[in-house]
Write a protein that holds these residues in place. Structure first.
Motif, mmCIF file in Angstrom:
data_model
loop_
_atom_site.group_PDB
_atom_site.id
_atom_site.type_symbol
_atom_site.label_atom_id
_atom_site.label_comp_id
_atom_site.label_asym_id
_atom_site.label_seq_id
_atom_site.Cartn_x
_atom_site.Cartn_y
_atom_site.Cartn_z
ATOM 1 N N TYR A 23 0.838 -1.197 0.000
ATOM 2 C CA TYR A 23 0.000 0.000 0.000
ATOM 3 C C TYR A 23 0.870 1.243 0.000
ATOM 4 C CZ TYR A 23 -3.196 3.600 1.534
ATOM 5 O OH TYR A 23 -3.923 4.766 1.620
ATOM 6 N N SER A 24 1.906 1.226 0.806
ATOM 7 C CA SER A 24 2.781 2.398 0.866
ATOM 8 C C SER A 24 3.381 2.686 -0.502
ATOM 9 C CB SER A 24 3.915 2.162 1.866
ATOM 10 O OG SER A 24 3.395 1.826 3.117
ATOM 11 N N ILE A 25 3.823 1.629 -1.158
ATOM 12 C CA ILE A 25 4.423 1.817 -2.482
ATOM 13 C C ILE A 25 3.403 2.431 -3.432
ATOM 14 C CG2 ILE A 25 5.362 0.614 -4.478
ATOM 15 C CD1 ILE A 25 6.488 -1.458 -2.500
ATOM 16 N N LEU A 26 2.233 1.814 -3.453
ATOM 17 C CA LEU A 26 1.205 2.293 -4.367
ATOM 18 C C LEU A 26 0.834 3.742 -4.033
ATOM 19 C CD1 LEU A 26 -0.192 0.958 -6.701
ATOM 20 C CD2 LEU A 26 -2.076 0.350 -5.200
ATOM 21 N N HIS A 27 0.728 4.003 -2.749
ATOM 22 C CA HIS A 27 0.360 5.342 -2.297
ATOM 23 C C HIS A 27 1.415 6.353 -2.706
ATOM 24 C CE1 HIS A 27 -0.523 8.411 0.944
ATOM 25 N NE2 HIS A 27 -1.673 8.253 0.342
ATOM 26 N N GLN A 28 2.659 5.957 -2.537
ATOM 27 C CA GLN A 28 3.753 6.864 -2.881
ATOM 28 C C GLN A 28 3.787 7.135 -4.378
ATOM 29 O OE1 GLN A 28 5.671 8.324 -0.566
ATOM 30 N NE2 GLN A 28 6.509 9.566 -2.233
ATOM 31 N N ALA A 41 12.643 4.022 -4.431
ATOM 32 C CA ALA A 41 13.285 3.177 -3.432
ATOM 33 C C ALA A 41 13.876 4.028 -2.314
ATOM 34 C CB ALA A 41 14.374 2.322 -4.087
ATOM 35 N N SER A 42 14.530 5.114 -2.676
ATOM 36 C CA SER A 42 15.151 5.913 -1.626
ATOM 37 C C SER A 42 14.098 6.648 -0.818
ATOM 38 C CB SER A 42 16.172 6.877 -2.226
ATOM 39 O OG SER A 42 15.504 7.913 -2.902
ATOM 40 N N SER A 43 13.019 7.073 -1.462
ATOM 41 C CA SER A 43 12.015 7.819 -0.700
ATOM 42 C C SER A 43 11.220 6.896 0.217
ATOM 43 C CB SER A 43 11.089 8.582 -1.644
ATOM 44 O OG SER A 43 10.086 7.734 -2.138
ATOM 45 N N LEU A 44 11.247 5.606 -0.062
ATOM 46 C CA LEU A 44 10.571 4.653 0.823
ATOM 47 C C LEU A 44 11.593 3.913 1.686
ATOM 48 C CD1 LEU A 44 8.051 3.147 -1.734
ATOM 49 C CD2 LEU A 44 7.416 4.365 0.318
ATOM 50 N N ILE A 66 3.973 0.837 -16.174
ATOM 51 C CA ILE A 66 5.405 1.124 -16.246
ATOM 52 C C ILE A 66 5.748 1.535 -17.663
ATOM 53 C CG2 ILE A 66 7.707 0.178 -15.969
ATOM 54 C CD1 ILE A 66 6.758 -1.539 -13.778
ATOM 55 N N GLU A 67 6.316 2.706 -17.788
ATOM 56 C CA GLU A 67 6.737 3.177 -19.100
ATOM 57 C C GLU A 67 8.212 3.515 -19.039
ATOM 58 O OE1 GLU A 67 4.116 6.369 -20.132
ATOM 59 O OE2 GLU A 67 2.403 5.254 -19.329
ATOM 60 N N THR A 68 8.727 3.971 -20.158
ATOM 61 C CA THR A 68 10.177 4.208 -20.181
ATOM 62 C C THR A 68 10.557 5.371 -19.278
ATOM 63 O OG1 THR A 68 10.089 5.749 -21.994
ATOM 64 C CG2 THR A 68 10.226 3.431 -22.550
ATOM 65 N N LEU A 69 9.598 6.238 -19.004
ATOM 66 C CA LEU A 69 9.982 7.380 -18.177
ATOM 67 C C LEU A 69 9.507 7.262 -16.741
ATOM 68 C CD1 LEU A 69 7.536 10.237 -18.782
ATOM 69 C CD2 LEU A 69 7.652 8.442 -20.501
ATOM 70 N N GLY A 70 9.150 6.077 -16.349
ATOM 71 C CA GLY A 70 8.818 5.896 -14.946
ATOM 72 C C GLY A 70 7.550 5.095 -14.722
ATOM 73 N N MET A 71 7.157 5.037 -13.461
ATOM 74 C CA MET A 71 5.966 4.277 -13.107
ATOM 75 C C MET A 71 4.848 5.240 -12.739
ATOM 76 S SD MET A 71 7.810 1.416 -10.745
ATOM 77 C CE MET A 71 8.740 2.642 -9.839
ATOM 78 N N ARG A 72 3.646 4.855 -13.101
ATOM 79 C CA ARG A 72 2.503 5.699 -12.829
ATOM 80 C C ARG A 72 1.387 4.808 -12.315
ATOM 81 N NH1 ARG A 72 -0.657 7.442 -17.183
ATOM 82 N NH2 ARG A 72 1.083 6.705 -18.415
ATOM 83 N N ILE A 73 0.578 5.342 -11.438
ATOM 84 C CA ILE A 73 -0.530 4.539 -10.918
ATOM 85 C C ILE A 73 -1.599 4.426 -11.999
ATOM 86 C CG2 ILE A 73 -1.827 6.458 -9.908
ATOM 87 C CD1 ILE A 73 -2.237 4.517 -7.460
#
Lengths: 347, 347
Positions: A23-28, A41-44, A66-73
């Motif tokens: 949940y924390s990951i998804l929330h972040q 990873a560092s922020s969590l 997940i795309e080339t420029l990052g992860m999005r919910i």
DNA sequence: CTCTATCGGGCCGTAAAATGTCCCAGTTAA
DNA sequence: TTAACTGGGACATTTTACGGCCCGATAGAG
């Protein structure tokens, strides 16, 4: 019916951890909008690889994209976070409360189990389990452990059957913290110490001291060599686990005479623990005439675990914590909420 | 708010499996009364060692009691099983229904996802995910896969982004099962085949055949060498994944004239799939004039995956399953319950 | 009484999974 | 262009899971 999560947690002990982590990951991710794995990873404060395993799963579940420029919910993920938000707040509530109480009284660790052990036997049992788990996590083989009496400690002993504390504690000693204090057999310190010892394969020694000692009898017992021997063992304990009681209730249970009770009340006694009575400010205002741990022993003991629950115990726990020599507190939600009131009132 | 269980299945799919496993064990112990580890292992068809790890945990959680003459459920365990029973029935319910349908139609595998994809886009998406997962689990690199059109197949393609199906399928081919059938672009077989191929890094070939062919035009296309080539590839496919439609709805969507529609109705056409119309008894009562898979190709194809959901599709699915050449069915709860009615009515 | 079947638990070598730590090719923003 | 990101691949190492076997204890049959 209890909360579904609590039921499941019995079968899946690390359910809460995993749920919290994911949940924390998804929330972040939701908060960050578009974020990379390393940044996340560092922020969590997780390692990159562990986070990756989780995000792979979240992706496989369609909760993030997940795309080339990052992860999005994803929309499904967003929906899930929103639905889970109140649930998680309730769950994390206790974690946050634990931390708040820990800070406020300068403790090493606080464990709060949900519910009110005063009104529910199941919660009381859980309190016992939590106490047993906590105790065992701090004990190493070779330690001497002093225990007090009381119904809560009795429950701890009851729940102590070979928890995941590793191997048997063959050279560990369980001893009563103080002499017999006029409790019924089942919740006497002696009984509890021996039960605990049997449960984990440890040794025990008992201290049989009659209740309501006269000064003369006391003096002669103190001189007795056998008694001195066991008292010495008790005083060298490394761990104490003790209950916390309401002063007036304890006084009545011990059948103190009306005069003594009035004295206690006049002195502002709120709480009782290991035979000592404490005022609201955590000062010792009275002590029982019996053998065992003295205040100076308590002060130098390495680990002191206090355990008590129920809404009515709130003020008593507060008083004992004010005394300032506790290290660990195991309690329930009802008492913890009372403690929180005390903390907030003190600001 | 959706059921907490569904949320957990999304966020904790791995834990739900162990939840099921542990519940089964506890349940079996409850039923057996007093039972030994080896006996229990064989009755649950688990290896002894795995079961042991679980029973150790159950013991540590205080849910079972282990004595020299076997294991017995504790009162806490009994309480937990009873509280969890309705929950687990919900979790296991679909599994049992899957098995019932599998047996009834002699299928190799049935996958049912909870909900009704007709009334909820989220469920439709889940149906797509399940279809993608199922398809990929049966595909090996080098296969040729024929796909049909339809909104459900489009959703499968949409959800097919690199699921945990292992490495890329570089020498796999995706082809449309039959020529263009007058669908809108997004749900045409050609579009879907190419999308699927791109998603998993595979190859694809298309078959462009205009809708509503005249007999003359059809004959000349059949002779065309390029077309023959791709049709040959299609006919050698090892896997087919196809949607299932309601006959009347499909006829209308394809803008058949009123006469043809009445003919279909007179013939008892209930379902449509890969351009064939099926009666309630699973007989082919009509076929579209287009190129691609023929009935004999379908009959010899190794793996045929049918996918469709929604309460209204129940009868159509039943008809196609009666046809008797399906291997795998992916559907949703609403359609599965309709199927169950058909099965029960047939007894 | 003895014999036998079964119990839980200890043990150990191997197989598999989890994990920390890189590197790489691609993309974006400056 | 450069610099700072990204996700994904790869790999050595640690940790865990697993299968399989044996052991003494114990209960019930004989």
């Amino acid at each position: 019916m209890r909360n579904l999560l609590e039921i499941q947690e019995q079968l899946l002990p690390d359910l809460m951890n995993t749920l919290k982590r994911r949940y924390s990951i998804l929330h972040q991710i939701k908060l960050s909008g578009m974020v990379g794995r390393r940044t996340l990873a560092s922020s969590l404060s997780m390692t990159e690889r562990v986070l990756r395993a989780e995000t792979d799963l979240l992706k496989a579940q369609g909760l993030i994209e997940i795309e080339t420029l990052g992860m999005r919910i994803s929309s499904a993920g967003l929906c899930l976070v929103e639905e889970l938000e109140p649930v998680m707040n309730e769950l994390f509530g206790l974690v946050e409360l634990e931390e708040k109480i820990r800070q406020a009284y300068g403790l090493r660790k606080v464990v709060i189990i949900p519910g009110d052990s005063e009104s529910s036997p199941e919660v009381k049992r859980e309190l016992g389990r939590a106490g047993a788990r906590t105790l065992l996590s701090f004990v190493e083989d070779g330690d001497t452990i002093a225990v007090t009496g009381g119904s809560t400690l009795a429950e701890v002993a009851e729940q102590m059957s070979s928890l995941p504390g590793g191997g048997p504690l063959r050279s560990t000693w369980f001893v009563p913290a103080r002499g017999g204090l006029g409790e019924s057999m089942e919740i006497q310190a002696n009984t509890i110490a021996s039960k605990m010892a049997k449960r984990v394969g440890a040794e025990y020694r008992l201290l049989h001291v009659p209740d309501l000692l006269s000064e003369d009898a006391y003096q002669s017992l103190v001189q007795d060599q056998h008694i001195q021997e066991i008292v010495d063992v008790i005083r060298r304990c490394r761990v104490i686990i003790h209950g916390i009681g309401d002063a007036m209730e304890m006084a009545r249970r011990r059948k103190l005479d009306e005069g003594s009770i009035q004295n206690l009340q006049a002195d502002g006694a709120i709480a009782e623990s290991f035979g000592y009575y404490f005022s609201e400010e955590g000062e010792v205002v009275h002590k029982m005439l019996t053998l065992g741990l003295r205040l100076e022993d308590i002060m130098r003991t390495e680990t002191i675990i206090g355990i008590a629950g129920g809404q009515g115990k709130g003020k008593a726990i507060h008083a004992v914590l004010k005394f300032g020599h506790e290290d660990i507190l195991v309690t329930d939600e009802a008492a913890a909420l009372e403690l929180e009131k005390e903390i907030d009132a003190a600001i």
